[in-house]
Design a protein around this motif. Sequence first.
Motif, PDB file in Angstrom:
ATOM      1  N   THR A  26       0.844  -1.198   0.000  1.00 34.24           N
ATOM      2  CA  THR A  26       0.000   0.000   0.000  1.00 34.24           C
ATOM      3  C   THR A  26       0.877   1.244   0.000  1.00 34.24           C
ATOM      4  O   THR A  26       2.043   1.209   0.409  1.00 34.24           O
ATOM      5  CB  THR A  26      -0.916   0.040   1.236  1.00 34.24           C
ATOM      6  N   GLU A  28       1.813   4.792   1.488  1.00 32.68           N
ATOM      7  CA  GLU A  28       1.729   5.364   2.831  1.00 32.68           C
ATOM      8  C   GLU A  28       2.460   6.698   2.907  1.00 32.68           C
ATOM      9  O   GLU A  28       3.322   7.002   2.078  1.00 32.68           O
ATOM     10  CB  GLU A  28       2.352   4.410   3.870  1.00 32.68           C
ATOM     11  N   GLY A 305      -2.972   4.935   1.453  1.00 35.98           N
ATOM     12  CA  GLY A 305      -3.875   3.796   1.497  1.00 35.98           C
ATOM     13  C   GLY A 305      -4.160   3.125   0.167  1.00 35.98           C
ATOM     14  O   GLY A 305      -4.828   2.089   0.143  1.00 35.98           O
ATOM     15  N   PRO A 307      -3.642   0.743  -3.018  1.00 34.93           N
ATOM     16  CA  PRO A 307      -2.862  -0.474  -3.303  1.00 34.93           C
ATOM     17  C   PRO A 307      -1.774  -0.185  -4.344  1.00 34.93           C
ATOM     18  O   PRO A 307      -1.969   0.615  -5.270  1.00 34.93           O
ATOM     19  CB  PRO A 307      -3.889  -1.458  -3.835  1.00 34.93           C
TER      20      PRO A 307
END
Length: 315
Positions: A26, A28, A305, A307
């Motif tokens: 993910t 971040e 958040g 992918p």
Amino acid sequence: MKTVAVLVVALLTTGCQKESTALLGTLEWDRIGVAAEASEPIMAIDVVEGQQVTAGTALLHLDPRRAEARIAQASAQLKRMESALAELQAGTRSETIATARANLVSAQASVGNAKKERDRIAAIRARGLVAQATLDDAQAALTTTSANAAARHAQLDEQVNGARSETIDQAQASVDAARAEVDAAQLSRQRLDVAAPRDGRIDALPFKLGDQPPQGATVVSLLSGAAPYARIFVPASRRASMVDGMTCKVHVQGVDESYSATLRSLRSDPAFTPYYALTGDDASRLAYRAELVLQGDKAQTLPAGLPVQVACDAP
């Protein structure tokens, strides 16, 4: 037709192999949770989610009335302690010393009268005209007045000499403690005006105007850092091929272009099941957490958040 079918199968197989080599994770950002110092209602909110802020920017304000009352109470206590210390340092007033001298003179005069009365009764007792009890009463009165005169003399000495250094030191310590209470109360009041600790972007405001968050609850979630990073999980079979500083390609879901990223950290411990609990073929299921910093100005606007799929070439 048979040749076309073979080519399709080959392409599908190649695509599956390519997809299977991607490292998943993910996107971040460094996340900072700004906590409430006290459980007070939110009086004002100065920012909105998604807003870019700099360090020190006011974010929201909690009700300060209770904190200001504590400041007033602590300030009054400090003033009382400072006055007591000043009184000890200044010494006894001249009027108080004069009163103590007058009390001593009065007590000494009472001693003289009691002594004369005792001597008079002793002479009468010698002639057998009064009982022994009368003489004993006169002697007791003399003793009492003498003790009172001694006490008055000691009080005068105390007033003249002033407070002991140990008493002044104790008063000074009380002043220091009261001043520390004021400083602590003022600091608590300042922290009710919540400010950004670092440059960043407002990610979430969990509470609304008028809410009363509990003490320690996160009232502002701030995304910070120079650039976002991809958090991925590297299988044990590829752990040895990953080295710090290597460059990878990051594909963010929903974004057409790929981003270059640099591997900045790779854990040495498995992120999931500990290695000592696995045997045989299960050892290949170990995964190690890694972080890759995305490069380029366009990455600055990416949200957290999402992918990601990461492709890294073997060194």
